[in-house]
Write a protein that holds these residues in place. Structure first.
Motif, short mmCIF file in Angstrom:
data_model
loop_
_atom_site.label_atom_id
_atom_site.label_comp_id
_atom_site.label_asym_id
_atom_site.label_seq_id
_atom_site.Cartn_x
_atom_site.Cartn_y
_atom_site.Cartn_z
N THR A 39 -5.60 -27.82 -15.98
CA THR A 39 -4.57 -27.09 -16.69
C THR A 39 -4.84 -27.06 -18.18
O THR A 39 -5.55 -27.90 -18.72
CB THR A 39 -3.19 -27.72 -16.46
OG1 THR A 39 -3.23 -29.06 -16.92
CG2 THR A 39 -2.81 -27.71 -15.02
N ARG A 40 -4.27 -26.08 -18.83
CA ARG A 40 -4.40 -25.97 -20.29
C ARG A 40 -3.80 -27.21 -20.95
O ARG A 40 -2.74 -27.70 -20.57
CB ARG A 40 -3.66 -24.71 -20.74
CG ARG A 40 -3.83 -24.37 -22.20
CD ARG A 40 -3.24 -23.02 -22.47
NE ARG A 40 -3.97 -21.97 -21.78
CZ ARG A 40 -5.07 -21.38 -22.25
NH1 ARG A 40 -5.56 -21.74 -23.42
NH2 ARG A 40 -5.67 -20.43 -21.56
N GLY A 41 -4.50 -27.74 -21.96
CA GLY A 41 -4.01 -28.88 -22.71
C GLY A 41 -4.31 -30.22 -22.08
O GLY A 41 -3.87 -31.26 -22.57
N ASN A 69 -14.45 -18.49 -26.55
CA ASN A 69 -13.52 -17.89 -27.51
C ASN A 69 -14.26 -17.25 -28.68
O ASN A 69 -13.71 -16.40 -29.38
CB ASN A 69 -12.56 -18.95 -28.06
CG ASN A 69 -11.31 -19.07 -27.19
OD1 ASN A 69 -10.91 -18.12 -26.52
ND2 ASN A 69 -10.70 -20.24 -27.22
N GLN A 97 -14.20 -22.66 -21.40
CA GLN A 97 -13.38 -21.48 -21.10
C GLN A 97 -14.23 -20.30 -20.64
O GLN A 97 -14.15 -19.20 -21.19
CB GLN A 97 -12.53 -21.09 -22.33
CG GLN A 97 -11.58 -22.19 -22.79
CD GLN A 97 -10.54 -21.69 -23.75
OE1 GLN A 97 -9.49 -21.20 -23.33
NE2 GLN A 97 -10.81 -21.80 -25.04
N SER A 125 -9.89 -22.51 -15.91
CA SER A 125 -8.50 -22.74 -15.60
C SER A 125 -8.32 -23.21 -14.17
O SER A 125 -9.10 -22.87 -13.27
CB SER A 125 -7.70 -21.45 -15.82
OG SER A 125 -6.40 -21.56 -15.27
N THR A 217 2.18 -24.74 -24.54
CA THR A 217 1.15 -24.82 -23.50
C THR A 217 1.62 -24.14 -22.22
O THR A 217 0.86 -23.41 -21.57
CB THR A 217 0.81 -26.30 -23.21
OG1 THR A 217 0.32 -26.91 -24.41
CG2 THR A 217 -0.26 -26.42 -22.13
N MET A 220 1.31 -20.48 -22.63
CA MET A 220 -0.09 -20.05 -22.53
C MET A 220 -0.58 -20.04 -21.09
O MET A 220 -1.38 -19.21 -20.69
CB MET A 220 -0.97 -20.97 -23.38
CG MET A 220 -0.79 -20.81 -24.88
SD MET A 220 -1.38 -19.20 -25.47
CE MET A 220 -3.15 -19.44 -25.38
N MET A 221 -0.07 -20.98 -20.29
CA MET A 221 -0.46 -21.01 -18.88
C MET A 221 -0.05 -19.72 -18.17
O MET A 221 -0.79 -19.19 -17.34
CB MET A 221 0.21 -22.20 -18.18
CG MET A 221 -0.34 -23.56 -18.56
SD MET A 221 0.59 -24.86 -17.70
CE MET A 221 -0.04 -26.33 -18.50
N ASP A 225 -3.55 -17.85 -18.50
CA ASP A 225 -4.16 -18.31 -17.26
C ASP A 225 -3.77 -17.45 -16.07
O ASP A 225 -4.62 -17.05 -15.28
CB ASP A 225 -3.78 -19.78 -16.99
CG ASP A 225 -4.41 -20.71 -18.01
OD1 ASP A 225 -4.55 -20.30 -19.17
OD2 ASP A 225 -4.77 -21.84 -17.65
#
Length: 395
Positions: A39-41, A69, A97, A125, A217, A220-221, A225
């Protein structure tokens, strides 16, 4: 290329992972194509940089970290860049990523075929399905999941101890002795309550507001994602976010799919798909009765971990719900979890029957010697009553 080496050197030299993740020992690093999802973070970037720091001198240029990125990769593909790195003596390419690059799976396949001695380790992700949705990678990629901190990792970080990982069998057989040894050195209750509130995600270590950081976060998911990877149009984002909110405030129970469909103005089938996407993004956990699976209706939906429950306003983090969420989250890594015959009952690995409950509740009711109890309000258990916090020692 020089700019990338300069960035790599700076990042690796300034990486100081607070906890050496157990996944570092579980991965077979001899494989040529390794995918690390999470997961993100959760700390995937730190994980890659820590691997580089432990295994390569930053000056020998055999290992290189790059992040998709970087706008540079909008004009140059992964395979082209990897070939250039490989031809200049590169041995290990760390790609962060990877899903940000268009056609990333076919690009990785080219790398694998054209650079036989190049190892690629990439992050992605948790929403990604590396093998199911990318047939060109079947048979060549090894996939792993990086999870948030376990209670064991959090406890070691906060207390300076070196508590090892215990298997479920070991905990069930020896939980009294293990708990007595750990309780000698640490205040279990204090640290456990703190962990439930903010210990799963590494950014609790940052000097910023934890809830605000976690909310960003979570957004953002859903915004990146789920929408980007599942290629969902932006206009449906509000429906997905509203669905997550409704599931969160309803607590641990079977979702009413028809009501949810009416609330977000979509079809029942779409609601089920959105629930699956939220589960893939590690925002919720879906619990089924034994033998059932998606697309059948779940027997229960809960947030993925307790930290998320404290970020939903108004806060509805019922103590019983928090404890069940912790139990499922810790067991899920290496075990199957299904709904039992009661609300707080769970079947682990199709054979072990657990009831998540308080010590007071057990005293008030007739308990069975065949039933296992994951018991909160206990630091040290007895017989079939295992302190709930001990399931945080599983990884």
């Amino acid at each position: 290329m020089e700019a990338f080496f300069k960035t790599h050197k700076y990042l690796v030299e300034h990486t100081d992972a607070p906890v050496r993740r157990n996944l570092m020992n579980e991965i077979d690093w001899s494989d040529r194509l390794i995918g690390i999802k999470g997961t993100r973070g959760i700390g995937k970037t730190t994980f890659l940089l820590q691997y580089a720091k432990e295994n390569f001198d930053t000056n020998n240029r055999r290992c290189l970290y790059v992040n998709m990125n970087n706008f540079y990769f909008q004009g140059r593909g992964i395979a082209d860049f990897a070939m250039d790195f490989y031809n200049h003596g590169g041995e290990v390419l760390l790609i962060d990523q990877v899903f940000k690059q268009q056609n990333w799976s076919s690009e990785l396949r080219k790398c694998y075929d054209q650079c036989p001695n190049l190892k690629i380790i990439f992050t992605g992700s948790s929403v990604m399905r590396l093998k199911e949705e990318n047939p060109e990678l079947c048979g060549i990629v090894k996939s792993y999941n990086l999870r948030g901190f376990s209670f064991r990792e959090y406890l070691n970080l906060q207390t300076g101890n070196n508590i090892p990982v215990y298997t479920l069998d070991n905990i069930l057989a020896n939980h009294v002795e293990i708990a007595n040894e750990i309780a000698k050195n640490v205040d279990i209750a204090e640290h456990f309550n703190s962990y439930l509130h903010h210990g799963f995600y590494p950014f609790f270590l940052e000097h910023r507001n934890f809830e605000e950081n976690l909310l960003k976060t979570m957004n953002m998911m859903t915004e990146v994602d789920i929408l980007l990877i599942k290629q969902i149009e932006l206009k449906y984002l509000t429906k997905i976010k509203k669905l997550l909110y409704l599931l969160a405030v309803e607590g641990l129970k079977a979702p009413n799919i028809s009501n949810l469909a009416g609330e977000i103005k979509t079809s029942r089938a779409t609601v089920m798909n959105y629930i699956k996407y939220l589960s893939d993004a590690r925002l919720i956990n879906i619990i089924y009765h034994p033998g059932d699976e998606f697309p059948k209706k779940p027997s229960k939906v809960m947030m993925y971990n307790p930290n998320l429950m404290y970020c939903i306003y108004p806060i509805v983090a019922d103590r019983q719900d928090v404890m069940e969420t912790f139990f499922v989250n810790m067991l899920w890594k290496d075990h199957s979890v299904n709904q039992g015959n009661r609300d707080a009952a769970y079947i682990i690995d199709n054979k072990l029957h657990f009831h998540v409950t308080s010590a007071n509740h057990i005293r008030r009711t007739r308990n069975s010697s065949e039933q296992l109890y994951a018991t909160y309000d206990l630091n040290i258990g007895q017989a079939n009553k295992v302190p709930l916090w001990m399931f945080g020692l599983l990884y």
